[in-house]
Design an enzyme around this catalytic site. Structure first.
Site, short mmCIF file in Angstrom:
data_model
loop_
_atom_site.label_atom_id
_atom_site.label_comp_id
_atom_site.label_asym_id
_atom_site.label_seq_id
_atom_site.Cartn_x
_atom_site.Cartn_y
_atom_site.Cartn_z
CE LYS A 186 -2.10 3.16 1.68
NZ LYS A 186 -1.91 4.48 1.05
CB SER A 238 3.73 10.96 9.93
OG SER A 238 2.45 10.34 9.90
CD GLU A 290 12.96 2.61 11.30
OE1 GLU A 290 13.16 3.82 11.58
OE2 GLU A 290 13.50 1.68 11.92
CB CYS A 327 13.13 9.87 7.63
SG CYS A 327 14.12 8.68 6.74
CD GLU A 383 9.57 14.21 10.31
OE1 GLU A 383 8.40 13.81 10.39
OE2 GLU A 383 10.52 13.50 9.89
P1 NDP Z 1 2.08 9.23 6.51
O1 NDP Z 1 2.24 8.70 7.89
O2 NDP Z 1 1.09 10.28 6.28
O3 NDP Z 1 1.71 8.02 5.49
C1 NDP Z 1 2.52 6.89 5.33
C2 NDP Z 1 1.68 5.77 4.72
O4 NDP Z 1 0.68 5.34 5.63
C3 NDP Z 1 0.93 6.19 3.45
O5 NDP Z 1 0.90 5.11 2.55
C4 NDP Z 1 -0.46 6.46 4.00
O6 NDP Z 1 -1.47 6.40 3.02
C5 NDP Z 1 -0.58 5.34 4.99
N1 NDP Z 1 -1.63 5.49 6.00
C6 NDP Z 1 -2.09 6.64 6.54
N2 NDP Z 1 -3.07 6.37 7.46
C7 NDP Z 1 -3.23 5.02 7.48
C8 NDP Z 1 -4.07 4.13 8.19
N3 NDP Z 1 -4.95 4.57 9.09
N4 NDP Z 1 -3.98 2.81 7.96
C9 NDP Z 1 -3.09 2.34 7.06
N5 NDP Z 1 -2.26 3.14 6.34
C10 NDP Z 1 -2.31 4.46 6.56
O7 NDP Z 1 3.55 9.68 6.06
P2 NDP Z 1 3.99 10.47 4.76
O8 NDP Z 1 3.63 9.67 3.54
O9 NDP Z 1 3.54 11.87 4.85
O10 NDP Z 1 5.61 10.41 4.86
C11 NDP Z 1 6.38 11.32 5.56
C12 NDP Z 1 6.80 10.78 6.90
O11 NDP Z 1 7.55 9.58 6.73
C13 NDP Z 1 7.72 11.70 7.68
O12 NDP Z 1 7.30 11.78 9.03
C14 NDP Z 1 9.08 11.00 7.61
O13 NDP Z 1 9.95 11.29 8.67
C15 NDP Z 1 8.68 9.57 7.60
N6 NDP Z 1 9.77 8.74 7.05
C16 NDP Z 1 10.52 7.97 7.92
C17 NDP Z 1 11.59 7.21 7.46
C18 NDP Z 1 12.39 6.34 8.39
O14 NDP Z 1 13.03 5.42 7.93
N7 NDP Z 1 12.39 6.61 9.71
C19 NDP Z 1 11.96 7.22 6.03
C20 NDP Z 1 11.12 8.06 5.22
C21 NDP Z 1 10.06 8.78 5.72
P3 NDP Z 1 -2.00 7.78 2.30
O15 NDP Z 1 -0.88 8.27 1.49
O16 NDP Z 1 -3.14 7.31 1.51
O17 NDP Z 1 -2.37 8.71 3.42
#
Ligand code: NDP
Length: 492
Positions: free
Chosen positions: A174, A228, A249, A283, A384
């Site tokens: 997903k 996030s 992560e 990140c 962040e």
């Molecule tokens: P989000 O948390 O908004 O979304 C991540 C994924 O989760 C998306 O596919 C999203 O779908 C999905 N999602 C959201 N809500 C649900 C739910 N209730 N159930 C199942 N899936 C869900 O993050 P972002 O995409 O905005 O990415 C940015 C974030 O990622 C930053 O905080 C960054 O720090 C972190 N990150 C961390 C890394 C690490 O290794 N520590 C590496 C890279 C990024 P949809 O898009 O449809 O909302």
């Protein structure tokens, strides 16, 4: 304009839903790259069920055979590297150089995981009983969900899907809603590499709807999430409540510590790269510079100059050093943090505005931004932002720098610039991050090296490297008794 479809049980199928989303180029919002209907909950369930059915055959396929398919995918990705890099830049906005780098990382990860398929070894252990021996085997979990963000939409899916498949799991992938184009190409590559029907499925749907359906499904035995903190923590609660495994992560607020003996040229350039590269949407981006007072004026002046010199533009232009933010939501968030920084009393040294003119007006461009005299209690020091914003925190000495650097809920990455070996090692010992860098930026990582954070950033096993398969396997312990007699004593 492309119409993206879901991939369920080996077939590309368009969703029946009436909700559509467009895939828009963040550098030029007139450029609509593609569209898709958002998958329904029923379609998400169908993907999980297809995976559950395919799992039995896949788990019995010898691991080196599974690895061969992943190796083939790596070769196909290599052949398609430039095409995929162009799609990545067009849908996510990063520069073409950054996209090529992300593609190479993904190829390396797939190659590494393919190699791991020949090393899925357990241990043999001596028993305390005569004519007995004990050994361990690693077994797959079942259906695994890979839920990924938009900022590394090729590398992160690859570093989840490849080890999950090598370990013998069936996968439901997903991706983030705003990066469907790269997700579709990754799955096409695995399809072409020969992945059996149902073993890898793709659902293009919203997180709160189709995503929620996938992670709640009882057949899903594990969820690997990157994204996030807000979403990740809720997901962890939800998944672990039903006894399934969950790896998260999440965000970072990564510090660079700059001491008085640092090579300032190196520190300035690497801090700028860490803070403004990928438009700060990494990140591991450098978001706090913790600088000793003695050199702070010079550092701030030089890093602000470097910010000013950054060439902002569409990522497709090879001259561009910093592309746009990914979408309207992210763009507004960054602009809001510019105001928060000002209102909280930080000194704006450079940036703090949207970037306009020179073909930037149709995209989500912001200026690389430097705030000085940020204090640890300010929101721009704590939260962040996920944009090109550097907060400079001035400190008296090394001890104060350590306190400030560790004063955060996050624990992903960090770095230090110094030539003093003793303080270098004290930093390594005491810094509270999962990864740390010496005299180099907070960003970066290699395919064969574990990746991930501690504290509020990471829950569960590290991804990639020697630990890549840990999350995707269970350990079974086997006791073999070849005495052929009833056991005397030792009955615990
Ligand atoms: P989000 O948390 O908004 O979304 C991540 C994924 O989760 C998306 O596919 C999203 O779908 C999905 N999602 C959201 N809500 C649900 C739910 N209730 N159930 C199942 N899936 C869900 O993050 P972002 O995409 O905005 O990415 C940015 C974030 O990622 C930053 O905080 C960054 O720090 C972190 N990150 C961390 C890394 C690490 O290794 N520590 C590496 C890279 C990024 P949809 O898009 O449809 O909302």
């Amino acid at each position: 304009m492309e119409t993206y479809k879901n991939f369920i049980n080996g077939k590309w199928v368009e969703s029946s839903s009436s909700k559509t989303v467009n895939n828009v180029n963040p550098a030029n919002t007139d450029d609509v790259i593609g569209t898709n209907r958002q998958a329904t909950r029923e379609e998400a369930r169908a993907a999980v069920e297809a995976a559950a059915e395919a799992f039995e055959g896949w788990r019995r396929t010898p691991a080196p055979q599974r690895g061969k398919i992943v190796a083939k995918a790596a070769r196909l990705m290599e052949d398609a590297k430039e095409e995929l890099a162009q799609i990545l830049t067009r849908e996510e906005g990063k520069t073409i150089g950054e996209s090529r780098g992300e593609l190479q990382r993904s190829i390396n990860v797939a190659d590494f995981c393919a190699g791991e398929s020949r090393r899925m070894n357990g241990e043999t252990i001596f028993s305390e009983l005569p004519s007995n021996f004990v050994y361990t085997i690693k077994q797959p979990l079942g259906v695994v969900a890979c839920v990924t963000p938009w900022n590394f939409p090729v590398a992160i899916p690859t570093w989840k899907i490849a080890p999950a498949l090598v370990a013998g799991n069936a996968v439901v992938f997903k991706p983030a809603t705003i990066t469907p184009g790269t997700a579709v190409r990754i799955v096409q590559i695995f399809e072409e590499a020969g992945i059996p029907a149902g073993v890898l499925n793709l659902i293009l749907g919203s997180g709160s709807d189709a995503g929620d359906e996938i992670i709640s499904h009882p057949a899903v035995k594990a969820v690997s999430f990157t994204g996030s903190n807000g979403v990740g923590i809720r997901m962890y609660e939800q998944v672990s409540r039903r006894g399934a495994k969950c790896q998260c992560e999440m965000g970072g607020k990564n510090p660079v510590v700059i001491l008085e003996d640092a090579d300032l040229d190196l520190a300035v350039e690497n801090t700028a790269q860490g803070a403004f590269g990928s438009t700060g949407q990494r990140c591991t981006a450098t978001s706090r510079a913790v600088v000793v007072e003695k050199i702070a004026d010079e550092f701030v002046e030089r890093v602000a100059k470097r910010a000013q010199s950054m060439r902002i533009g569409a990522g497709a232009d090879p001259q561009t050093e910093m592309g746009p933010t990914v979408d309207e939501g992210q763009y507004k968030t960054v602009l809001e943090y510019f105001n928060i920084g000002r209102e909280d009393g930080a000194t704006l040294v450079y940036g703090g505005e949207r970037a306009t003119g020179n073909g930037l007006d149709k995209g989500y461009f912001v200026q690389p931004t430097v705030f000085d005299r940020v204090t640890p209690d300010m929101r721009i020091a704590r939260e962040e932002i996920f944009g090109p914003v550097l907060s400079v925190l001035r400190v008296k000495d090394f001890e104060a720098a350590m306190t400030v650097a560790n004063d955060t809920e996050f624990g992903l990455s960090s770095s230090i610039f110094t030539n003093d070996v003793s303080r270098m090692f004290r930093f390594i010992e005491d810094i509270e991050t999962g990864m740390t860098h010496i005299n180099s930026p907070t960003t970066g990582g290699e395919a064969h090296i574990p990746f991930g954070g501690i504290k509020g950033t990471g829950i569960g096993d590290r991804e990639q490297g020697s630990t890549a398969l840990d999350f995707y396997t269970e350990l079974k312990v086997v006791y073999v008794d070849y005495t052929g007699t009833k056991r005397e004593g030792n009955l615990y």
